[in-house]
Each structure stands twice: as structure tokens, then as C-alpha cells.
Scaffold this motif. Structure first.
Motif, PDB file in Angstrom:
ATOM      1  N   ASN A  31       0.837  -1.187   0.000  1.00 11.45           N
ATOM      2  CA  ASN A  31       0.000   0.000   0.000  1.00 11.45           C
ATOM      3  C   ASN A  31       0.881   1.250   0.000  1.00 11.45           C
ATOM      4  O   ASN A  31       1.299   1.725   1.059  1.00 11.45           O
ATOM      5  CB  ASN A  31      -0.911  -0.027   1.238  1.00 11.45           C
ATOM      6  CG  ASN A  31      -1.886   1.127   1.274  1.00 11.45           C
ATOM      7  OD1 ASN A  31      -1.676   2.172   0.648  1.00 11.45           O
ATOM      8  ND2 ASN A  31      -2.963   0.953   2.014  1.00 11.45           N
ATOM      9  N   PRO A  32       1.173   1.793  -1.195  1.00  8.41           N
ATOM     10  CA  PRO A  32       2.064   2.955  -1.257  1.00  8.41           C
ATOM     11  C   PRO A  32       1.499   4.190  -0.580  1.00  8.41           C
ATOM     12  O   PRO A  32       2.259   5.019  -0.078  1.00  8.41           O
ATOM     13  CB  PRO A  32       2.264   3.185  -2.757  1.00  8.41           C
ATOM     14  CG  PRO A  32       1.077   2.554  -3.397  1.00  8.41           C
ATOM     15  CD  PRO A  32       0.685   1.398  -2.518  1.00  8.41           C
ATOM     16  N   ASP A  33       0.180   4.313  -0.536  1.00  7.71           N
ATOM     17  CA  ASP A  33      -0.408   5.490   0.106  1.00  7.71           C
ATOM     18  C   ASP A  33      -0.197   5.452   1.608  1.00  7.71           C
ATOM     19  O   ASP A  33       0.243   6.441   2.204  1.00  7.71           O
ATOM     20  CB  ASP A  33      -1.890   5.603  -0.238  1.00  7.71           C
ATOM     21  CG  ASP A  33      -2.102   5.919  -1.708  1.00  7.71           C
ATOM     22  OD1 ASP A  33      -1.322   6.723  -2.270  1.00  7.71           O
ATOM     23  OD2 ASP A  33      -3.031   5.353  -2.314  1.00  7.71           O
ATOM     24  N   ALA A  36       3.568   6.071   2.298  1.00 10.11           N
ATOM     25  CA  ALA A  36       3.985   7.471   2.142  1.00 10.11           C
ATOM     26  C   ALA A  36       3.338   8.375   3.181  1.00 10.11           C
ATOM     27  O   ALA A  36       3.971   9.333   3.651  1.00 10.11           O
ATOM     28  CB  ALA A  36       3.651   7.963   0.737  1.00 10.11           C
ATOM     29  N   ASP A  37       2.105   8.081   3.568  1.00 11.86           N
ATOM     30  CA  ASP A  37       1.404   8.926   4.530  1.00 11.86           C
ATOM     31  C   ASP A  37       2.021   8.853   5.923  1.00 11.86           C
ATOM     32  O   ASP A  37       1.681   9.664   6.784  1.00 11.86           O
ATOM     33  CB  ASP A  37      -0.080   8.568   4.582  1.00 11.86           C
ATOM     34  CG  ASP A  37      -0.817   9.006   3.324  1.00 11.86           C
ATOM     35  OD1 ASP A  37      -0.280   9.831   2.550  1.00 11.86           O
ATOM     36  OD2 ASP A  37      -1.938   8.500   3.096  1.00 11.86           O
ATOM     37  N   ARG A  56       7.073  13.551   0.637  1.00 11.64           N
ATOM     38  CA  ARG A  56       6.064  12.494   0.738  1.00 11.64           C
ATOM     39  C   ARG A  56       5.588  12.018  -0.633  1.00 11.64           C
ATOM     40  O   ARG A  56       5.427  10.822  -0.853  1.00 11.64           O
ATOM     41  CB  ARG A  56       4.882  12.990   1.565  1.00 11.64           C
ATOM     42  CG  ARG A  56       3.793  11.936   1.742  1.00 11.64           C
ATOM     43  CD  ARG A  56       2.554  12.491   2.444  1.00 11.64           C
ATOM     44  NE  ARG A  56       2.868  12.924   3.785  1.00 11.64           N
ATOM     45  CZ  ARG A  56       2.382  14.032   4.343  1.00 11.64           C
ATOM     46  NH1 ARG A  56       1.583  14.833   3.673  1.00 11.64           N
ATOM     47  NH2 ARG A  56       2.691  14.342   5.583  1.00 11.64           N
ATOM     48  N   GLU A  57       5.368  12.930  -1.563  1.00 11.05           N
ATOM     49  CA  GLU A  57       4.834  12.515  -2.868  1.00 11.05           C
ATOM     50  C   GLU A  57       5.876  11.759  -3.694  1.00 11.05           C
ATOM     51  O   GLU A  57       5.522  10.854  -4.455  1.00 11.05           O
ATOM     52  CB  GLU A  57       4.246  13.703  -3.618  1.00 11.05           C
ATOM     53  CG  GLU A  57       3.047  14.319  -2.901  1.00 11.05           C
ATOM     54  CD  GLU A  57       2.019  13.288  -2.399  1.00 11.05           C
ATOM     55  OE1 GLU A  57       1.636  12.391  -3.186  1.00 11.05           O
ATOM     56  OE2 GLU A  57       1.610  13.374  -1.228  1.00 11.05           O
ATOM     57  N   ARG A  60       5.872   8.377  -2.173  1.00 14.12           N
ATOM     58  CA  ARG A  60       4.684   7.665  -2.637  1.00 14.12           C
ATOM     59  C   ARG A  60       4.927   7.069  -4.032  1.00 14.12           C
ATOM     60  O   ARG A  60       4.632   5.897  -4.279  1.00 14.12           O
ATOM     61  CB  ARG A  60       3.470   8.597  -2.664  1.00 14.12           C
ATOM     62  CG  ARG A  60       2.154   7.893  -2.989  1.00 14.12           C
ATOM     63  CD  ARG A  60       0.972   8.877  -3.053  1.00 14.12           C
ATOM     64  NE  ARG A  60       0.992   9.918  -2.045  1.00 14.12           N
ATOM     65  CZ  ARG A  60       0.559   9.767  -0.784  1.00 14.12           C
ATOM     66  NH1 ARG A  60       0.078   8.616  -0.379  1.00 14.12           N
ATOM     67  NH2 ARG A  60       0.621  10.787   0.068  1.00 14.12           N
ATOM     68  N   ALA A  63       7.367   4.170  -3.752  1.00 14.47           N
ATOM     69  CA  ALA A  63       6.733   2.995  -3.148  1.00 14.47           C
ATOM     70  C   ALA A  63       5.781   2.324  -4.136  1.00 14.47           C
ATOM     71  O   ALA A  63       5.752   1.092  -4.245  1.00 14.47           O
ATOM     72  CB  ALA A  63       5.994   3.390  -1.869  1.00 14.47           C
ATOM     73  N   LYS A  64       5.033   3.116  -4.876  1.00 15.53           N
ATOM     74  CA  LYS A  64       4.110   2.555  -5.868  1.00 15.53           C
ATOM     75  C   LYS A  64       4.872   1.729  -6.896  1.00 15.53           C
ATOM     76  O   LYS A  64       4.482   0.603  -7.223  1.00 15.53           O
ATOM     77  CB  LYS A  64       3.330   3.684  -6.550  1.00 15.53           C
ATOM     78  CG  LYS A  64       2.280   3.202  -7.504  1.00 15.53           C
ATOM     79  CD  LYS A  64       1.466   4.361  -8.051  1.00 15.53           C
ATOM     80  CE  LYS A  64       0.353   3.856  -8.941  1.00 15.53           C
ATOM     81  NZ  LYS A  64      -0.494   4.950  -9.423  1.00 15.53           N
TER      82      LYS A  64
END
Length: 144
Positions: A31-33, A36-37, A56-57, A60, A63-64
Motif C-alpha cells: 500500500n504505497p499510500d 507514504a502517509d 512524501r509525494e 509515494r 513505493a508505488k
């Protein structure tokens, strides 16, 4: 140390451990969100070697891409070995572990890492301000 200070440090340690656990869950869920969150908006990652990621972005997006390719189906082993409060809104966490391939209970020596997490409390939430890991193999002497 007062009882209040001891209680606050215990709460901080529990909260710090929860951040590490939540990152591990996000990784296991690919879960990349959620991954990153866990970072501050300007959070940084320094991964073994010289890979530097900021924001963070950007984390994200990384990670995605990783959860869809190289790290798909992997999990993290993250043993917390030290938690230290830093002021009223910070903590440093040290972990040992690494990336586990499917079916592994311990990381291959090439994937063993030690990591430093710098956490910051923002608006009541503990977030990762900076994360750095080093492969244990990078510190081994030849022939060891």
C-alpha cells in the motif's frame, strides 16, 4: 524523573513503535499510500548506498513503483532495538531487520539492514521526518 515524565516517555515509545508497525503493515499490504502517509510532507529517505528521496509525494511514487515490481509480495522485518524521545515532539528509533522474500522468516544477509528513524509529532500525529538504512553487509569486513 517524575511519574508524568515516565508516563509521557512510555506513551511516546508506544506511539513511535506504532509508526514502525504501520510502515511494516503498509509494506506487507503493498500500500504505497499508507507507506507514504507515514512521512512528513518534506520527509526524507536515505537508502543503503546513496539513494536519497525527499518529499512524501516522491516517496509515494517510489513505493508505488517498488510495490509493483522489486518488492511485490515481500514483507519487512523491523525489530525495534532502541527508542529515545527527543524533546516533546520528537523521537529517534533504531531498528534491525530487512526485506523478507515470500516464505522467509529472516532476511538474506544481503538484505539485512539497520535503520534510524527520526519521528516528529505534527498535529497530534507521529510521522517520519527522516529515515536512513544501511545494509549490514556494507559494514562487514572482507572474509567475515
Amino acid at each position: 524523573m517524575t511519574a508524568e515524565t515516565t508516563r509521557t516517555r512510555a506513551v511516546d515509545e508506544t506511539a513511535a513503535r506504532a509508526v514502525v508497525d504501520n510502515v511494516g503493515k503498509a509494506w506487507a499490504d503493498n500500500n504505497p499510500d499508507a507507506f507514504a502517509d507515514a512521512y512528513t510532507a518534506d520527509g526524507t529517505m536515505i537508502l543503503s548506498g546513496d539513494r536519497f528521496i525527499q518529499g512524501r509525494e516522491v516517496i509515494r511514487a517510489m513505493a508505488k513503483q517498488q510495490f509493483a515490481t522489486a518488492h511485490k509480495g515481500t514483507t519487512l522485518l523491523q525489530n525495534v532495538i532502541d527508542v529515545r524521545p527527543v524533546g516533546e515532539a520528537g523521537a529517534v528509533v533504531i531498528t534491525d531487520g530487512g526485506v523478507l522474500a515470500p516464505g522467509e522468516t529472516a532476511p538474506h544477509p544481503d538484505r539485512e539492514i539497520r535503520a534510524t528513524w527520526v519521528l516528529e509529532k505534527q498535529d497530534g500525529n507521529w510521522l517520519i521526518a527522516a529515515y536512513q538504512n544501511t545494509r549490514n553487509a556494507d559494514g562487514r569486513l572482507p572474509g567475515a
